[in-house]
Design a protein around this motif. Structure first.
Motif, PDB file in Angstrom:
ATOM      1  N   LYS A 106      16.310  48.228  10.543  1.00  0.00           N
ATOM      2  CA  LYS A 106      16.790  47.928   9.405  1.00  0.00           C
ATOM      3  C   LYS A 106      15.610  46.841   8.557  1.00  0.00           C
ATOM      4  O   LYS A 106      15.637  47.026   7.379  1.00  0.00           O
ATOM      5  CB  LYS A 106      18.160  46.893   9.579  1.00  0.00           C
ATOM      6  N   ALA A 107      14.831  46.345   9.474  1.00  0.00           N
ATOM      7  CA  ALA A 107      13.899  45.359   8.756  1.00  0.00           C
ATOM      8  C   ALA A 107      12.940  46.077   8.070  1.00  0.00           C
ATOM      9  O   ALA A 107      12.123  45.952   7.497  1.00  0.00           O
ATOM     10  CB  ALA A 107      13.171  44.317   9.817  1.00  0.00           C
ATOM     11  N   LYS A 108      12.471  47.275   8.769  1.00  0.00           N
ATOM     12  CA  LYS A 108      11.416  48.133   8.337  1.00  0.00           C
ATOM     13  C   LYS A 108      11.887  49.167   7.154  1.00  0.00           C
ATOM     14  O   LYS A 108      11.246  49.644   6.676  1.00  0.00           O
ATOM     15  CB  LYS A 108      11.058  49.227   9.305  1.00  0.00           C
ATOM     16  N   ASP A 109      13.362  48.933   6.964  1.00  0.00           N
ATOM     17  CA  ASP A 109      13.758  50.049   5.927  1.00  0.00           C
ATOM     18  C   ASP A 109      13.592  49.254   4.426  1.00  0.00           C
ATOM     19  O   ASP A 109      14.730  49.061   3.938  1.00  0.00           O
ATOM     20  CB  ASP A 109      15.325  50.057   6.110  1.00  0.00           C
ATOM     21  N   LYS A 110      12.417  49.072   3.930  1.00  0.00           N
ATOM     22  CA  LYS A 110      11.989  48.281   2.706  1.00  0.00           C
ATOM     23  C   LYS A 110      12.495  49.175   1.515  1.00  0.00           C
ATOM     24  O   LYS A 110      13.120  48.264   0.588  1.00  0.00           O
ATOM     25  CB  LYS A 110      10.449  48.180   2.742  1.00  0.00           C
ATOM     26  N   ARG A 111      12.849  50.210   1.403  1.00  0.00           N
ATOM     27  CA  ARG A 111      13.192  51.135   0.359  1.00  0.00           C
ATOM     28  C   ARG A 111      14.672  51.312   0.291  1.00  0.00           C
ATOM     29  O   ARG A 111      15.181  52.033  -0.451  1.00  0.00           O
ATOM     30  CB  ARG A 111      12.338  52.402   0.181  1.00  0.00           C
ATOM     31  N   GLN A 112      15.238  50.619   1.275  1.00  0.00           N
ATOM     32  CA  GLN A 112      16.691  50.840   1.445  1.00  0.00           C
ATOM     33  C   GLN A 112      17.088  52.285   1.708  1.00  0.00           C
ATOM     34  O   GLN A 112      17.995  52.673   0.913  1.00  0.00           O
ATOM     35  CB  GLN A 112      17.398  50.156   0.746  1.00  0.00           C
ATOM     36  N   GLN A 113      16.491  53.007   2.570  1.00  0.00           N
ATOM     37  CA  GLN A 113      16.839  54.662   2.938  1.00  0.00           C
ATOM     38  C   GLN A 113      17.877  54.948   3.567  1.00  0.00           C
ATOM     39  O   GLN A 113      18.562  55.862   3.584  1.00  0.00           O
ATOM     40  CB  GLN A 113      15.698  55.187   3.357  1.00  0.00           C
ATOM     41  N   VAL A 129      19.718  61.277  15.073  1.00  0.00           N
ATOM     42  CA  VAL A 129      19.935  60.244  14.406  1.00  0.00           C
ATOM     43  C   VAL A 129      18.827  59.349  14.286  1.00  0.00           C
ATOM     44  O   VAL A 129      18.239  58.762  13.422  1.00  0.00           O
ATOM     45  CB  VAL A 129      21.219  59.606  14.790  1.00  0.00           C
ATOM     46  N   THR A 130      18.347  59.193  15.507  1.00  0.00           N
ATOM     47  CA  THR A 130      17.152  58.233  15.646  1.00  0.00           C
ATOM     48  C   THR A 130      15.990  58.641  15.084  1.00  0.00           C
ATOM     49  O   THR A 130      15.299  57.721  14.440  1.00  0.00           O
ATOM     50  CB  THR A 130      17.029  58.010  17.337  1.00  0.00           C
ATOM     51  N   HIS A 131      15.721  59.841  15.369  1.00  0.00           N
ATOM     52  CA  HIS A 131      14.371  60.497  14.760  1.00  0.00           C
ATOM     53  C   HIS A 131      14.250  60.280  13.344  1.00  0.00           C
ATOM     54  O   HIS A 131      13.463  60.076  12.665  1.00  0.00           O
ATOM     55  CB  HIS A 131      14.012  61.731  15.400  1.00  0.00           C
ATOM     56  N   ALA A 132      15.724  60.716  12.777  1.00  0.00           N
ATOM     57  CA  ALA A 132      15.966  60.730  11.467  1.00  0.00           C
ATOM     58  C   ALA A 132      15.825  59.562  10.722  1.00  0.00           C
ATOM     59  O   ALA A 132      15.133  59.318   9.571  1.00  0.00           O
ATOM     60  CB  ALA A 132      17.163  61.448  10.783  1.00  0.00           C
ATOM     61  N   ALA A 133      16.362  58.459  11.224  1.00  0.00           N
ATOM     62  CA  ALA A 133      16.182  57.093  10.876  1.00  0.00           C
ATOM     63  C   ALA A 133      14.953  56.574  10.816  1.00  0.00           C
ATOM     64  O   ALA A 133      14.239  56.134   9.789  1.00  0.00           O
ATOM     65  CB  ALA A 133      17.255  56.319  11.730  1.00  0.00           C
ATOM     66  N   TRP A 134      14.108  56.731  11.783  1.00  0.00           N
ATOM     67  CA  TRP A 134      12.707  56.232  12.046  1.00  0.00           C
ATOM     68  C   TRP A 134      11.848  56.940  10.989  1.00  0.00           C
ATOM     69  O   TRP A 134      10.913  56.398  10.357  1.00  0.00           O
ATOM     70  CB  TRP A 134      12.095  56.192  13.288  1.00  0.00           C
ATOM     71  N   SER A 135      12.146  58.254  10.768  1.00  0.00           N
ATOM     72  CA  SER A 135      11.225  59.053   9.947  1.00  0.00           C
ATOM     73  C   SER A 135      11.566  58.543   8.381  1.00  0.00           C
ATOM     74  O   SER A 135      10.803  58.530   7.737  1.00  0.00           O
ATOM     75  CB  SER A 135      11.628  60.503   9.906  1.00  0.00           C
ATOM     76  N   ALA A 136      12.728  58.350   8.014  1.00  0.00           N
ATOM     77  CA  ALA A 136      13.149  57.684   6.686  1.00  0.00           C
ATOM     78  C   ALA A 136      12.177  56.379   6.339  1.00  0.00           C
ATOM     79  O   ALA A 136      12.146  56.171   5.195  1.00  0.00           O
ATOM     80  CB  ALA A 136      14.691  57.584   6.717  1.00  0.00           C
ATOM     81  N   VAL A 137      11.784  55.702   7.401  1.00  0.00           N
ATOM     82  CA  VAL A 137      11.067  54.312   6.958  1.00  0.00           C
ATOM     83  C   VAL A 137       9.596  54.390   7.496  1.00  0.00           C
ATOM     84  O   VAL A 137       9.088  53.637   7.540  1.00  0.00           O
ATOM     85  CB  VAL A 137      12.030  53.222   7.878  1.00  0.00           C
TER      86      VAL A 137
END
Length: 111
Positions: free
Chosen positions: A5-12, A54-62
């Motif tokens: 969540k902290a890495k999600d600066k663009r709120q993806q 899900v894990t890979h998609a989430a980390w890819s999004a950030v």
């Protein structure tokens, strides 16, 4: 999750608590018991993904998909998915073994 969540600066990403009272109303297509058993994710187009996908998609999004990409390689994927299912099934016991306490069901990402 807090680190992601902290890495999600663009709120993806949108994080949801499956234990919220209105979760089943907002997501009637998701079985809460199954979501507690295995990580669920929903793409922007509505498609559902599960577990390490899900894990890979989430980390890819950030912008950090490189950290989890190997887990989706064809041969590694089979072993990683089996390991994930073992971990998911035993996560409370593993947490207790490592930290001395089981994780709570109501833990917040805001803490």
């Amino acid at each position: 999750m807090k680190h992601l969540k902290a890495k999600d600066k663009r709120q993806q990403l949108k994080f949801e608590n499956i234990w919220e009272v209105d979760f089943a109303e907002r997501y009637p297509h998701i079985d809460v018991a199954e979501a507690n058993r295995i990580l669920h994710g929903q793409k922007a187009n509505g498609d559902m993904i599960y577990g390490l996908d899900v894990t890979h998609a989430a980390w890819s999004a950030v912008g950090r998909g490189w950290m989890t990409a190997m887990l989706r390689w064809p041969i590694v994927k089979w072993f990683a998915d089996k390991g994930y299912l073992f971990f998911a099934r035993n996560r409370n016991g593993i947490s207790k073994l490592i930290t001395g306490k089981e994780r709570c069901l109501q833990c917040s990402l805001d803490e």
